[in-house]
Motif scaffolding. Structure first.
Motif, mmCIF file in Angstrom:
data_model
loop_
_atom_site.group_PDB
_atom_site.id
_atom_site.type_symbol
_atom_site.label_atom_id
_atom_site.label_comp_id
_atom_site.label_asym_id
_atom_site.label_seq_id
_atom_site.Cartn_x
_atom_site.Cartn_y
_atom_site.Cartn_z
ATOM 1 N N VAL A 166 24.410 23.858 -85.750
ATOM 2 C CA VAL A 166 23.210 24.345 -84.982
ATOM 3 C C VAL A 166 21.937 23.207 -85.561
ATOM 4 O O VAL A 166 21.977 22.354 -86.261
ATOM 5 N N ASP A 167 20.929 23.369 -84.637
ATOM 6 C CA ASP A 167 19.720 22.744 -84.864
ATOM 7 C C ASP A 167 18.612 23.429 -85.857
ATOM 8 O O ASP A 167 18.805 24.443 -85.998
ATOM 9 N N PRO A 186 15.162 25.370 -86.314
ATOM 10 C CA PRO A 186 15.029 25.725 -87.726
ATOM 11 C C PRO A 186 16.009 26.495 -88.222
ATOM 12 O O PRO A 186 15.924 26.796 -89.295
ATOM 13 N N LEU A 187 17.136 26.871 -87.251
ATOM 14 C CA LEU A 187 18.020 27.882 -87.943
ATOM 15 C C LEU A 187 19.051 27.163 -88.877
ATOM 16 O O LEU A 187 19.368 27.922 -89.834
ATOM 17 N N SER A 188 19.205 25.847 -88.842
ATOM 18 C CA SER A 188 20.025 25.334 -89.878
ATOM 19 C C SER A 188 19.169 25.006 -91.053
ATOM 20 O O SER A 188 19.855 25.445 -92.288
ATOM 21 N N VAL A 189 17.812 24.893 -91.035
ATOM 22 C CA VAL A 189 17.217 25.021 -92.300
ATOM 23 C C VAL A 189 17.363 26.364 -93.129
ATOM 24 O O VAL A 189 17.493 26.569 -94.274
ATOM 25 N N GLU A 190 17.129 27.511 -92.376
ATOM 26 C CA GLU A 190 17.227 28.698 -92.864
ATOM 27 C C GLU A 190 18.429 29.174 -93.395
ATOM 28 O O GLU A 190 18.642 29.957 -94.341
ATOM 29 N N LEU A 191 19.710 28.605 -92.680
ATOM 30 C CA LEU A 191 20.912 28.734 -93.147
ATOM 31 C C LEU A 191 21.120 28.141 -94.395
ATOM 32 O O LEU A 191 21.849 28.759 -95.512
ATOM 33 N N LEU A 192 20.552 27.181 -94.725
ATOM 34 C CA LEU A 192 20.849 26.229 -95.950
ATOM 35 C C LEU A 192 19.850 27.023 -96.887
ATOM 36 O O LEU A 192 20.406 26.929 -98.250
ATOM 37 N N ASN A 193 18.688 27.409 -96.640
ATOM 38 C CA ASN A 193 18.181 28.259 -97.460
ATOM 39 C C ASN A 193 18.647 29.479 -97.964
ATOM 40 O O ASN A 193 18.516 29.865 -99.296
ATOM 41 N N SER A 250 16.977 35.696 -84.746
ATOM 42 C CA SER A 250 16.738 35.082 -83.554
ATOM 43 C C SER A 250 17.410 33.772 -83.066
ATOM 44 O O SER A 250 17.829 33.626 -82.069
ATOM 45 N N GLY A 251 17.666 33.030 -84.364
ATOM 46 C CA GLY A 251 18.324 31.750 -83.861
ATOM 47 C C GLY A 251 19.966 32.114 -83.711
ATOM 48 O O GLY A 251 20.275 31.221 -82.438
ATOM 49 N N MET A 252 20.594 32.868 -84.333
ATOM 50 C CA MET A 252 21.720 33.233 -83.968
ATOM 51 C C MET A 252 21.853 34.070 -82.579
ATOM 52 O O MET A 252 22.991 33.722 -81.573
ATOM 53 N N LYS A 253 20.892 34.639 -81.939
ATOM 54 C CA LYS A 253 20.995 35.504 -80.966
ATOM 55 C C LYS A 253 20.824 34.445 -79.675
ATOM 56 O O LYS A 253 21.419 34.820 -78.633
ATOM 57 N N ALA A 254 20.119 33.190 -80.146
ATOM 58 C CA ALA A 254 20.018 32.285 -79.085
ATOM 59 C C ALA A 254 21.318 31.564 -78.941
ATOM 60 O O ALA A 254 21.366 31.012 -77.493
ATOM 61 N N ARG A 274 24.066 32.862 -78.061
ATOM 62 C CA ARG A 274 24.920 33.645 -77.166
ATOM 63 C C ARG A 274 25.309 33.317 -75.909
ATOM 64 O O ARG A 274 25.963 33.515 -75.029
ATOM 65 N N HIS A 275 24.348 32.485 -75.338
ATOM 66 C CA HIS A 275 24.305 31.727 -73.922
ATOM 67 C C HIS A 275 24.777 30.282 -73.833
ATOM 68 O O HIS A 275 24.289 29.600 -73.123
ATOM 69 N N GLY A 276 25.901 29.832 -74.954
ATOM 70 C CA GLY A 276 26.612 28.950 -74.783
ATOM 71 C C GLY A 276 26.283 27.694 -75.592
ATOM 72 O O GLY A 276 26.708 26.595 -75.908
ATOM 73 N N GLU A 277 24.909 27.963 -76.468
ATOM 74 C CA GLU A 277 24.451 26.983 -77.481
ATOM 75 C C GLU A 277 25.439 26.817 -78.555
ATOM 76 O O GLU A 277 25.358 25.949 -79.238
ATOM 77 N N ALA A 278 26.105 27.858 -78.761
ATOM 78 C CA ALA A 278 27.029 27.697 -80.076
ATOM 79 C C ALA A 278 28.307 26.812 -80.026
ATOM 80 O O ALA A 278 28.875 26.654 -81.028
ATOM 81 N N GLN A 279 28.578 26.430 -78.754
ATOM 82 C CA GLN A 279 29.778 25.446 -78.973
ATOM 83 C C GLN A 279 28.976 23.988 -79.231
ATOM 84 O O GLN A 279 29.708 23.012 -78.856
ATOM 85 N N LYS A 280 27.936 23.827 -79.713
ATOM 86 C CA LYS A 280 27.255 22.599 -79.851
ATOM 87 C C LYS A 280 28.314 22.068 -81.091
ATOM 88 O O LYS A 280 28.818 22.411 -82.096
#
Length: 610
Positions: A551-552, A554-561, A581-585, A587-593
């Protein structure tokens, strides 16, 4: 006239000659310069502690050993030896081990001098002998017959650094039914692993001889700050009073008859050790790696099945990468990956991991094979492999590195479909069109039938083209039949079975929301890993770090934190609402990044707190 052996029990002259020839051959194979080595059975040693010098002789020495030079700095208490003879392909080898029990005469830097085996001599060995324990322990001073000591090789380790805990039980009596409690810590989580088997030896303390049982553990503190180990408890049964003789033959003064024909009462006793504390230091600011990894020693290694400078299109070559780390558990090692390069097809095998517990600590090895199939001729460069780690011995950052590798490929272009996506290929499933060549008997793919037309007549080329076309048609028919069979099998699955294989996402989203509202970091991590199969069904990440790579910001930063907060430094702040909020975003297909090209660089398990 043939001679006969009228006495079957007596060997003939021919048999005797054969035996002599065999003995001469064996003796001749032993007549060579002996190789002699020397080592101690454990380290370190103390001036009031007995230990063994082990002399290993490969081959036949020139003579018997003379251990008298050892008397200068050591008291020789006894010697023993063992011998091993093996014959392989008609060649005999002989190994002899001499075990010498010694007691140091003084502390400091001592030298084990060369020992003569006739004209052969052993090498010189330097060793450090520690001072004896000064003063009497409370148990010894009070006349106790059993007491216990605990100690660590360092009191101020870095977080996740290996610490060796040594437990010694001193005794002057025989006991029975003894049990020792496991180390328990307060103030933070500590991974504990027992090292090898218990060691037994004799030690002088305060002018008395004690039998010692020594046990070692490897400790890995997972949190910085003050850690306290509770006192260890030794529960045992010790003799109470003198023995009562009941032998029908009278007293023999013999230990065997004394134990067999006499009775002795025992009482329960508990021995406790002193408490122990560790001052665990956080990740040092001088460490600049992306992920924290502390070790006593670390190396990157590689090997190739064929020379990478002479490759041909369509022919696979295997590259093996390995991490060898001293003082590190397998859970701390990163996953080995290679980036996808245009013109090369890369297929990773499953990692092969090995963790070995020695008397000096944990030694971990993680290796992985990568099958590389060139599809186009040319020159290719595999990037350098680097891994930053913290040297716990020198207290400094170091970088393990494998230099870039040049691949030279010749041959015709192979008609192989390109990868679906340019990823570093971790554990993702590979489609049938991407599979490397398999053994005969499998379906034939276009990559397996692609050929290069050679001069020699249009008739041959026509037959080659026709043959390729027929094989391609057969392969397509096989693929169509396979897809139809899969669909038919899927249609026969009961609705209940389909529903059972899909995670209950609604429940998991509620579970994540509740964990975020409660501020429970561990529960948030568990909820995220449960949600991962529903968001990434084909390439499911198994850790917060792997999820952050998908993921991109700020979600990636918070996961590492969040990972830093759980495993490296609890002072690191993390924002649960941003994670939710980042994980819920997604659900619309962005998780296949897909992971970007940076994932090809080796990464440790835990991120840097800085």
């Amino acid at each position: 006239m043939m001679s006969r052996n009228n006495n079957p029990g007596k060997p003939t002259k021919t048999t005797a000659r054969a035996v002599m020839v065999i003995l001469l051959l064996l003796f001749g194979s032993w007549v060579q310069a002996a190789q002699i080595s020397v080592k101690t059975d454990h380290s370190p040693v103390a001036v009031d502690e007995t230990f063994q010098l082990i002399f290993t002789v490969d081959g036949e020495p020139d003579g018997s050993p003379d251990f008298s030079p050892l008397e200068q700095d050591f008291e020789v208490l006894g010697t023993s030896q063992s011998r091993n003879i093996s014959i392989v392909n008609g060649k005999a080898s002989r190994t002899t081990r001499y075990l010498v029990n010694v007691l140091p005469r003084r502390s400091g830097e001592l030298t084990v001098p060369s020992v003569s085996f006739g004209k052969d001599v052993s090498p010189v060995l330097k060793l450090r002998v520690q001072d004896a324990t000064t003063g009497k322990t409370p148990a010894a001073a009070s006349g106790e017959a059993v007491f216990m000591e605990v100690g660590v090789d360092q009191n101020k380790p870095w977080v996740q650094q290996q610490v060796i805990l040594t437990v010694r039980i001193f005794s002057r009596i025989q006991w029975k039914e003894a049990s020792l409690s496991d180390p328990q810590f307060r103030g933070g989580e500590v991974l504990v692993q027992k090292l090898g088997e218990d060691r037994r030896y004799e030690k002088q303390r305060d002018g008395q001889s004690w039998q010692v049982i020594e046990r070692r553990y490897a400790l890995f503190p997972q949190k910085s700050g003050e850690l306290s180990m509770d006192p260890l408890s030794l529960n045992l049964r010790i003799p109470a009073g003198s023995k009562k003789q009941r032998s029908p033959f009278g007293s023999f003064n013999d230990p065997f008859f004394d134990d067999f024909f006499s009775s002795r009462s025992y009482r329960n006793k508990m021995v406790r050790s002193k408490p122990l504390s560790l001052d665990v230091r956080p990740i040092p600011p001088a460490f600049h790696g992306k992920r924290w990894l502390v070790a006593r020693d670390l190396q990157l290694q590689e090997s190739w099945s064929d020379a990478p400078e002479d490759l041909k299109t369509g022919e696979p070559v295997t590259r093996t990468l390995a991490i060898v780390a001293d003082g590190v558990t397998l859970g701390q090692l990163p996953e080995l990956t290679l980036p996808q390069i245009q013109g090369l097809r890369i297929y990773p095998d499953d990692p092969v991991n090995k963790e070995q517990a020695t008397d000096k600590g944990i030694l971990s090895t993680s290796s992985r094979k990568f099958a590389i199939i060139p599809t186009h001729p040319g020159d290719y460069q595999l990037p350098a492999v680097e891994l930053k780690w913290w040297n716990s011995v020198t207290g400094s950052e170091q970088t393990a590195r494998l230099a870039p590798r040049m691949l030279k490929v010749t041959g015709a272009v192979q008609n192989v479909p390109p990868p679906v996506a340019a990823t570093p290929l971790a554990a993702a499933p590979v489609s049938s069109a991407e599979q490397p060549p398999k053994a005969p008997g499998n379906s034939v793919s276009p990559a397996a039938v692609a050929v290069t037309a050679k001069p020699g007549g249009d008739g041959i080329n026509t037959w080659l083209i026709a043959g390729n076309a027929i094989l391609a048609i057969l392969w397509l028919l096989t693929l169509v039949l396979y897809v139809r069979s899969r669909k038919a099998a899927g249609s026969r699955v009961m609705p209940e079975e389909k529903t059972a294989s899909v995670p209950n996402m609604s429940r998991l989203w509620r579970q994540l929301h509740q964990a975020v509202q409660a501020g429970d970091a561990a529960a948030v991590r568990a909820s995220l890993l449960e949600l991962a199969p529903g968001l990434w069904p084909e390439q499911t990440p198994r850790s917060l770090e792997a999820m952050a790579d998908r993921v991109d910001a700020p979600l990636s930063v918070e996961l590492l934190n969040l990972s830093r907060h759980l495993y490296a430094d609890p002072a690191v702040a993390w924002d649960g609402e941003k994670i939710e909020s980042g994980m819920k975003a997604l659900r619309h297909g962005e998780a296949q990044k897909k992971p970007d090209a940076k994932e090809g660089v080796l990464k440790p398990l835990y991120p840097n707190a800085g």
